[in-house]
Motif scaffolding. Structure first.
Motif, short mmCIF file in Angstrom:
data_model
loop_
_atom_site.label_atom_id
_atom_site.label_comp_id
_atom_site.label_asym_id
_atom_site.label_seq_id
_atom_site.Cartn_x
_atom_site.Cartn_y
_atom_site.Cartn_z
N SER A 210 -15.80 -6.16 2.62
CA SER A 210 -15.03 -6.99 3.56
C SER A 210 -13.53 -6.83 3.33
CB SER A 210 -15.43 -8.46 3.41
OG SER A 210 -16.77 -8.65 3.82
N GLN A 211 -13.13 -6.73 2.06
CA GLN A 211 -11.71 -6.51 1.78
C GLN A 211 -11.26 -5.16 2.32
OE1 GLN A 211 -10.63 -6.40 -2.38
NE2 GLN A 211 -8.43 -6.57 -1.94
N THR A 212 -12.09 -4.15 2.14
CA THR A 212 -11.76 -2.82 2.66
C THR A 212 -11.65 -2.83 4.18
OG1 THR A 212 -12.87 -1.72 0.80
CG2 THR A 212 -12.54 -0.42 2.81
N ILE A 213 -12.62 -3.44 4.85
CA ILE A 213 -12.61 -3.46 6.32
C ILE A 213 -11.44 -4.28 6.84
CG2 ILE A 213 -13.87 -4.14 8.39
CD1 ILE A 213 -15.03 -1.67 7.11
N ASP A 214 -11.13 -5.39 6.19
CA ASP A 214 -9.97 -6.19 6.61
C ASP A 214 -8.69 -5.37 6.56
OD1 ASP A 214 -11.55 -8.40 7.03
OD2 ASP A 214 -10.97 -9.44 5.18
N LEU B 99 0.84 -1.19 0.00
CA LEU B 99 0.00 0.00 0.00
C LEU B 99 0.88 1.24 0.00
CD1 LEU B 99 -3.16 0.48 0.36
CD2 LEU B 99 -2.60 1.06 2.73
N PRO B 100 0.52 2.28 -0.76
CA PRO B 100 1.31 3.51 -0.71
C PRO B 100 1.02 4.31 0.54
CG PRO B 100 -0.60 3.83 -2.12
CD PRO B 100 -0.62 2.38 -1.71
N HIS B 101 1.90 5.25 0.86
CA HIS B 101 1.62 6.24 1.89
C HIS B 101 0.84 7.38 1.25
CE1 HIS B 101 4.82 5.19 5.16
NE2 HIS B 101 3.69 4.52 5.31
N GLY C 292 -10.66 8.04 5.83
CA GLY C 292 -9.62 7.07 5.50
C GLY C 292 -10.20 5.77 4.98
N MET C 293 -11.26 5.30 5.62
CA MET C 293 -11.92 4.08 5.15
C MET C 293 -12.43 4.27 3.72
SD MET C 293 -15.26 2.13 6.74
CE MET C 293 -14.45 1.62 8.27
N GLU C 294 -13.01 5.43 3.48
CA GLU C 294 -13.50 5.72 2.12
C GLU C 294 -12.35 5.78 1.12
OE1 GLU C 294 -17.07 8.34 4.17
OE2 GLU C 294 -15.49 9.35 3.01
N ARG C 295 -11.21 6.33 1.53
CA ARG C 295 -10.03 6.38 0.67
C ARG C 295 -9.56 4.97 0.32
NH1 ARG C 295 -7.22 9.60 3.47
NH2 ARG C 295 -7.44 11.47 2.19
N LEU C 296 -9.51 4.10 1.32
CA LEU C 296 -9.10 2.72 1.07
C LEU C 296 -10.05 2.02 0.10
CD1 LEU C 296 -8.09 1.52 4.65
CD2 LEU C 296 -6.56 2.07 2.76
N HIS C 297 -11.34 2.26 0.26
CA HIS C 297 -12.31 1.62 -0.62
C HIS C 297 -12.14 2.10 -2.06
CE1 HIS C 297 -15.86 -0.92 -0.94
NE2 HIS C 297 -16.40 -0.03 -1.77
N ARG C 298 -11.90 3.40 -2.24
CA ARG C 298 -11.65 3.92 -3.59
C ARG C 298 -10.38 3.31 -4.17
NH1 ARG C 298 -12.88 8.84 -1.18
NH2 ARG C 298 -10.71 9.52 -1.31
N HIS C 299 -9.34 3.21 -3.34
CA HIS C 299 -8.06 2.68 -3.79
C HIS C 299 -8.20 1.22 -4.22
CE1 HIS C 299 -3.69 2.23 -3.94
NE2 HIS C 299 -3.84 1.08 -3.29
N LEU C 300 -8.97 0.45 -3.48
CA LEU C 300 -9.11 -0.98 -3.78
C LEU C 300 -10.10 -1.26 -4.89
CD1 LEU C 300 -9.27 -2.49 -0.16
CD2 LEU C 300 -7.31 -2.50 -1.73
N HIS C 301 -11.20 -0.48 -4.93
CA HIS C 301 -12.32 -0.86 -5.80
C HIS C 301 -12.75 0.23 -6.76
CE1 HIS C 301 -12.57 -4.29 -3.14
NE2 HIS C 301 -12.75 -3.50 -2.10
N SER C 302 -12.06 1.37 -6.75
CA SER C 302 -12.42 2.50 -7.63
C SER C 302 -13.89 2.88 -7.45
CB SER C 302 -12.12 2.16 -9.09
OG SER C 302 -10.76 1.87 -9.28
#
Length: 303
Positions: free
Chosen positions: A221-225, A170-172, A191-201
């Protein structure tokens, strides 16, 4: 009797109290952010409405940083008080003693005296709201730290770039504080929303992500993990350093008991102390935490 306030960038809430658990609500008003005289007038209006005796104290929980040595407030959300020693300014105008403290410190003090931390000596409060914040209380006394920044675990280049859940690397991300790789960039609701965009666009609010995760959605589930993996490591480090007996979690994400239980299950195996009970728990005081904490501080529970 004390008049207590919970002041954010949008709303001022007020109450009177004779103990931290005896709030009498006085209502709320929009926060005047640009004109200090209007700001003072709103505070004075609530004091008059509450009928507190002349000379009785005021205690304020406020967004921003309050330097415990100087009383200087740094608050970008309310420009009219930024750079002022707010306690002194209000005391002169209202002829009452005034105590001002950071809202995270008031939240933790409230939980330590009247919430999930009751009966515990050391309480660290983790706030998972828009971003990540926190503070800690020892023997019912808040420890704001040098510059008022004690317990602010959301900043510093501490986020792992390699984790044991997909995508593993994962990038910083750049943080608003000027650093990169801060927990604040991946640990709160944004931050959670950022991770979801990063993983799933996909752009989804954190509430929808949590709801989808609870319903078994694979993408959520992937985002929350990933979210939990990134959060658990620095939170475990905080626990090892401070040694809290309990960690109440506030903020919007703290409303999901399921999410907090999963964070607890991820943190406890990572700490040195072995516990057979929950350590990371939902906060018990939500909407009134700022008022309860301010009242506790002003009435001497956190003196």
């Amino acid at each position: 009797m004390i008049t207590c306030f919970d002041i954010g960038g949008t709303t001022i809430k007020a109450a009177t109290a004779t103990t931290p658990d005896s709030l009498i609500h006085l209502g709320r008003q929009p926060t005047p952010t640009q004109d200090f005289e209007v700001f003072v007038a709103v505070i004075a209006g609530f004091v008059a409405k509450g009928g507190a005796p002349a000379g009785s104290p005021i205690a304020i929980s406020i967004t921003g940083v309050v330097d415990p040595q100087t009383g200087l407030v740094t608050c970008a959300n309310i420009p009219c008080i930024d750079g002022k020693v707010l306690s002194d300014e209000l005391a002169k105008r209202l002829d009452r003693p005034v105590t001002v403290a950071n809202d995270a410190d008031c939240f933790v003090l409230a939980e330590a005296t009247s919430g999930a931390g009751r009966g515990h000596r050391v309480v660290f409060g983790a706030i998972l709201g828009t971003g990540v914040g926190g503070g800690f209380v020892v023997d019912q006394k808040p420890h704001p730290g040098a510059g008022g920044l004690g317990g602010e675990w959301g900043h510093g280049t501490i986020v792992a770039t390699k984790v044991d859940v997909a995508p593993y690397d994962l990038p910083h991300f750049a943080c608003g504080c000027g650093l990169s790789g801060c927990l604040d960039t991946v640990g709160g609701a944004r931050g959670m929303e950022r991770l979801h965009r990063h993983l799933h666009s996909a752009k989804l609010p954190s509430t929808s992500i949590v709801d989808a995760w609870s319903a078994g959605d694979s993408a959520a589930s992937q985002t929350i993990d990933l979210f939990i993996a990134l959060l658990a490591q620095p939170l475990a480090l905080v626990v090892n350093i401070i040694g809290p007996d309990i960690v109440p979690v506030g903020g919007g994400l703290g409303n999901s008991r399921e999410l907090i239980a999963h964070i607890d299950a991820a943190v406890r195996p990572r700490i040195l102390r072995h516990l057979d009970r929950p350590l990371i728990v939902p906060a018990e005081l939500t909407a009134d935490a700022g008022l309860v904490g301010a009242a506790a501080l002003g009435l001497g529970a956190g003196a």
